[in-house]
Design an enzyme around this catalytic site. Structure first.
Site, short mmCIF file in Angstrom:
data_model
loop_
_atom_site.label_atom_id
_atom_site.label_comp_id
_atom_site.label_asym_id
_atom_site.label_seq_id
_atom_site.Cartn_x
_atom_site.Cartn_y
_atom_site.Cartn_z
N LYS A 163 -8.29 -49.82 20.54
CA LYS A 163 -6.58 -49.35 20.80
C LYS A 163 -6.25 -48.96 19.32
O LYS A 163 -7.24 -49.07 18.40
CB LYS A 163 -5.71 -50.49 20.39
CG LYS A 163 -6.26 -51.62 20.31
CD LYS A 163 -5.35 -53.14 20.24
CE LYS A 163 -6.12 -54.16 20.31
NZ LYS A 163 -5.27 -55.24 20.50
N SER A 199 1.36 -58.03 18.55
CA SER A 199 1.28 -56.78 17.34
C SER A 199 2.27 -55.43 18.09
O SER A 199 2.63 -54.70 17.11
CB SER A 199 0.15 -56.69 17.10
OG SER A 199 -0.86 -57.64 16.06
P1 ADP Z 1 -6.85 -58.32 20.54
O1 ADP Z 1 -6.99 -57.40 19.39
O2 ADP Z 1 -8.19 -59.02 20.02
O3 ADP Z 1 -6.49 -58.86 21.45
P2 ADP Z 1 -5.15 -59.72 18.73
O4 ADP Z 1 -4.84 -59.22 17.49
O5 ADP Z 1 -3.72 -58.87 19.50
O6 ADP Z 1 -6.26 -59.49 19.58
O7 ADP Z 1 -4.49 -61.14 18.59
C1 ADP Z 1 -5.88 -61.92 18.36
C2 ADP Z 1 -5.85 -63.68 18.92
O8 ADP Z 1 -4.70 -64.02 18.83
C3 ADP Z 1 -6.18 -63.12 20.67
O9 ADP Z 1 -6.53 -64.33 20.59
C4 ADP Z 1 -4.35 -63.46 20.94
O10 ADP Z 1 -3.91 -64.06 22.90
C5 ADP Z 1 -4.07 -64.45 20.16
N1 ADP Z 1 -2.01 -64.24 20.24
C6 ADP Z 1 -2.04 -63.13 19.91
N2 ADP Z 1 -0.48 -62.74 19.48
C7 ADP Z 1 -0.10 -64.36 19.65
C8 ADP Z 1 0.89 -65.02 19.79
N3 ADP Z 1 1.81 -64.85 20.17
N4 ADP Z 1 0.68 -66.61 20.42
C9 ADP Z 1 -0.45 -66.94 20.27
N5 ADP Z 1 -1.93 -66.67 20.19
C10 ADP Z 1 -1.76 -65.76 20.10
#
Ligand code: ADP
Length: 159
Positions: A41, A128
């Protein structure tokens, strides 16, 4: 020694991530927040910036360390002798993806168990990408991220 990794892109780390990391850190002797260097991404922050931000905001938590990685997550877990891979679950749509990934990782290495923690109520819709979108549009994201992350976004926005 019970070790878990919490992998993700963390672009940037937000309060929902921090909440999962803190709660996972209570369950294990050591938690390694593992920052995937090259996710599929578009990224706002380089891997060095994502690592540095996460290191600074997680500094108060003694048994949490932050490491970048590349390649297979289960291989990175194995190299650290981690028994578990922690992921966070927000909405139903997360479940399908996490389920697929957990089964794939199980095939790749039965030595690493995936553990999903449910999000806390207040972070259920925090991601994010949404943080970045709201920030760029001029919205107040201060309740969603650590002040150091807000400052990094402001610097990036001025550049
Ligand atoms: P990825 O690139 O693997 O999707 P992210 O950085 O977006 O990773 O997220 C890492 C982990 O944290 C993933 O398991 C995601 O589901 C979790 N996560 C992201 N935002 C939240 C949130 N608001 N509450 C709980 N878990 C979250």
């Amino acid at each position: 020694m019970r070790i878990a990794i919490y992998p993700g892109s963390f672009d940037p780390i937000h309060n929902g991530h921090m909440d999962i990391a803190q709660r996972a850190a209570n369950l294990f002797d050591e938690l390694v927040l593992a920052i995937y260097a090259r996710p599929d991404k578009s990224l706002l922050f380089s891997v060095e910036e994502r690592v540095s931000l996460a290191q600074r905001v997680m500094a108060p938590y003694d048994n949490v360390r932050v490491e970048p990685y590349d390649g297979l997550t289960v291989e990175f877990a194995r190299s650290l002798r981690a028994q578990a891979l922690v992921r966070g679950l927000r909405v139903i749509s997360d479940f399908e993806r996490e389920y697929q990934m957990a089964l794939m990782n199980q095939r790749l290495s039965s030595a690493v168990e995936t553990i999903c923690l449910m999000t806390s109520y207040e972070y259920a819709f925090l991601s994010s990408s949404l943080v970045k979108e709201v920030f760029i549009a001029g919205g107040d994201i201060s309740p969603m991220v650590h002040p150091l992350v807000l400052a990094a976004l402001e610097v990036r926005n001025r550049a």
